[in-house]
Design a protein around this motif. Structure first.
Motif, mmCIF file in Angstrom:
data_model
loop_
_atom_site.group_PDB
_atom_site.id
_atom_site.type_symbol
_atom_site.label_atom_id
_atom_site.label_comp_id
_atom_site.label_asym_id
_atom_site.label_seq_id
_atom_site.Cartn_x
_atom_site.Cartn_y
_atom_site.Cartn_z
ATOM 1 N N ALA A 85 47.697 42.005 -16.351
ATOM 2 C CA ALA A 85 47.722 41.486 -17.690
ATOM 3 C C ALA A 85 49.085 41.034 -18.255
ATOM 4 O O ALA A 85 48.987 39.954 -19.069
ATOM 5 N N ALA A 86 49.818 41.933 -18.356
ATOM 6 C CA ALA A 86 51.120 41.831 -18.861
ATOM 7 C C ALA A 86 51.968 40.537 -18.211
ATOM 8 O O ALA A 86 52.550 39.767 -18.905
ATOM 9 N N GLY A 87 51.795 40.128 -16.864
ATOM 10 C CA GLY A 87 52.350 39.143 -16.235
ATOM 11 C C GLY A 87 51.707 37.885 -16.719
ATOM 12 O O GLY A 87 52.396 36.782 -17.001
ATOM 13 N N TRP A 88 50.270 37.712 -16.824
ATOM 14 C CA TRP A 88 49.553 36.679 -17.541
ATOM 15 C C TRP A 88 50.036 36.388 -18.859
ATOM 16 O O TRP A 88 50.110 35.007 -19.110
ATOM 17 N N LYS A 98 41.264 27.336 -16.691
ATOM 18 C CA LYS A 98 42.473 26.874 -16.265
ATOM 19 C C LYS A 98 43.809 27.885 -16.522
ATOM 20 O O LYS A 98 44.503 28.275 -15.612
ATOM 21 N N LEU A 99 43.924 28.082 -17.609
ATOM 22 C CA LEU A 99 44.909 28.832 -18.194
ATOM 23 C C LEU A 99 44.875 30.314 -18.014
ATOM 24 O O LEU A 99 45.900 31.166 -18.021
ATOM 25 N N LEU A 125 45.362 33.388 -12.986
ATOM 26 C CA LEU A 125 45.463 34.658 -12.170
ATOM 27 C C LEU A 125 45.219 34.382 -10.598
ATOM 28 O O LEU A 125 45.837 35.192 -9.857
ATOM 29 N N GLU A 126 44.151 33.469 -10.281
ATOM 30 C CA GLU A 126 43.989 33.527 -8.919
ATOM 31 C C GLU A 126 45.206 32.845 -8.085
ATOM 32 O O GLU A 126 45.618 33.317 -6.979
ATOM 33 N N LEU A 127 45.989 32.036 -8.809
ATOM 34 C CA LEU A 127 47.260 31.380 -8.337
ATOM 35 C C LEU A 127 48.346 32.428 -7.773
ATOM 36 O O LEU A 127 48.946 32.486 -7.087
ATOM 37 N N HIS A 128 48.307 33.407 -9.101
ATOM 38 C CA HIS A 128 49.436 34.568 -8.946
ATOM 39 C C HIS A 128 48.891 35.756 -8.200
ATOM 40 O O HIS A 128 49.635 36.547 -7.759
ATOM 41 N N HIS A 129 47.417 36.010 -8.094
ATOM 42 C CA HIS A 129 46.947 37.299 -7.614
ATOM 43 C C HIS A 129 45.834 36.806 -6.588
ATOM 44 O O HIS A 129 44.613 36.902 -6.977
ATOM 45 N N PRO A 130 46.146 35.929 -5.393
ATOM 46 C CA PRO A 130 44.838 35.490 -4.619
ATOM 47 C C PRO A 130 44.218 36.627 -4.174
ATOM 48 O O PRO A 130 44.228 37.721 -4.206
ATOM 49 N N TYR A 175 38.574 22.993 -12.277
ATOM 50 C CA TYR A 175 39.688 23.734 -12.173
ATOM 51 C C TYR A 175 39.802 24.496 -10.837
ATOM 52 O O TYR A 175 40.608 25.119 -10.605
ATOM 53 N N ALA A 176 38.976 24.018 -10.095
ATOM 54 C CA ALA A 176 38.975 24.781 -8.445
ATOM 55 C C ALA A 176 39.129 26.137 -8.546
ATOM 56 O O ALA A 176 39.816 26.550 -7.696
ATOM 57 N N ILE A 177 38.131 26.959 -9.402
ATOM 58 C CA ILE A 177 38.108 28.208 -9.288
ATOM 59 C C ILE A 177 37.639 28.816 -7.949
ATOM 60 O O ILE A 177 36.613 28.387 -7.543
ATOM 61 N N ALA A 178 38.389 29.767 -7.452
ATOM 62 C CA ALA A 178 37.892 30.261 -5.831
ATOM 63 C C ALA A 178 36.913 31.237 -6.162
ATOM 64 O O ALA A 178 36.024 31.443 -5.433
#
Length: 281
Positions: free
Chosen positions: A113-116, A90-91, A96-101, A54-57
């Motif tokens: 948390a609410a957005g996720w 992944k989920l 979270l990383e994709l939406h909050h770099p 999942y390529a976690i940064a």
């Protein structure tokens, strides 16, 4: 085989058939496996390999999730371990990383948390239209509550382990962003009932036609039975425009009445071609 894999133009099934054809022709030595499935077979992935997909940064969070999976691994089967890696790797965190770099802490702000939780409730399905264009459509994720429960267990487990082994887990203990009410199934039940009600509304217009067809079939069946009961064995009779014959049955027929198609001779009660009727006198 390496050529097929490198080319990437042939489908997987076509590659399988091509390999089997060459094997049947004797192109490969006798020691070669009969199908390509042997080359695709792989053992179980390690916790690190599962999360590595999942390529976690954030390396510390990645290592934490891997360590968590290793801690859970002795008590779960491999399928469950894969599902845990999907939910957490992944989920949850990769999303979270994709939406909050740059995010690097399990202590999530309320809006994050609410957005996720809103995103995990839906999924995007991609289909190819007749024109070849890729069309995206959002729909409810039926397994959303399961993923929420997995993430909640992740937070609660770490909090519990932090009390038992603070040196190892203490720095990762954080408030769980998933509340008890997030896991209630009342909303899911309402949505399911709404879908059922919608299906009912869609089918209501054809209900009179269905009832009429069933009633018509019932009357025709009753008429066939009555005509067969009053027709001598071996004679023909006509019902609803269909000519049938009451066959001559043996002594073991009892009080049953049969009718078969005089053309096909079929007397199978389930046959669509030959009509038959059975009843008691």
């Amino acid at each position: 085989m390496h050529f097929l894999r490198a080319g990437g133009t042939a489908s997987h099934h076509a590659s399988l058939r091509f390999y089997q054809l060459l094997h049947t022709m004797g192109v490969f030595p006798a020691s070669a496996p009969p199908t390509m499935r042997a080359f695709d077979a792989r053992g179980q992935l390690t916790a690190g390999q599962l999360i590595g997909r999942y390529a976690i940064a954030c390396q510390p969070i990645r290592d934490l999730i891997v360590e968590y999976l290793r801690e859970r691994q002795p008590a779960v089967d491999y399928s469950t371990l894969e599902n845990l890696s999907l939910s957490l790797g992944k989920l949850f965190w990769r999303d979270l990383e994709l939406h909050h770099p740059g995010i690097s802490s399990l202590r999530l702000p309320a809006e994050v948390a609410a957005g996720w939780k809103r995103r995990i409730a839906t999924k995007t399905t991609r289909t190819r239209a007749g024109t070849g264009e890729i069309v995206e459509a959002d729909s409810q994720r039926s397994s959303a509550l399961n993923h929420l429960a997995t993430v909640r267990a992740f937070y609660l487990d770490i909090a519990q382990w932090a009390m038992e082994d603070p040196a190892r887990w203490g720095q990762w203990a954080a408030p769980c962003p998933i509340r008890d009410e997030d896991l209630t199934r009342k909303k899911e039940h309402r949505q399911r009932k709404s879908r059922m009600d919608q299906r009912t509304r869609e089918r209501m217009p054809v209900l009179p036609a269905l009832a009429a067809a069933v009633d018509r079939a019932r009357k025709e069946t009753a008429e066939r039975l009555d005509q067969a009961r009053h027709t001598s064995p071996g004679m023909l009779f006509t019902v609803a425009g269909q000519t049938l014959r009451r066959p001559v049955l043996g002594r073991d027929a009892g009080a049953r009445f049969w009718a078969d198609d005089p053309v096909t001779g079929s007397a199978d009660p389930t046959s669509a071609r030959g009509c038959s009727t059975a009843g008691s006198g």
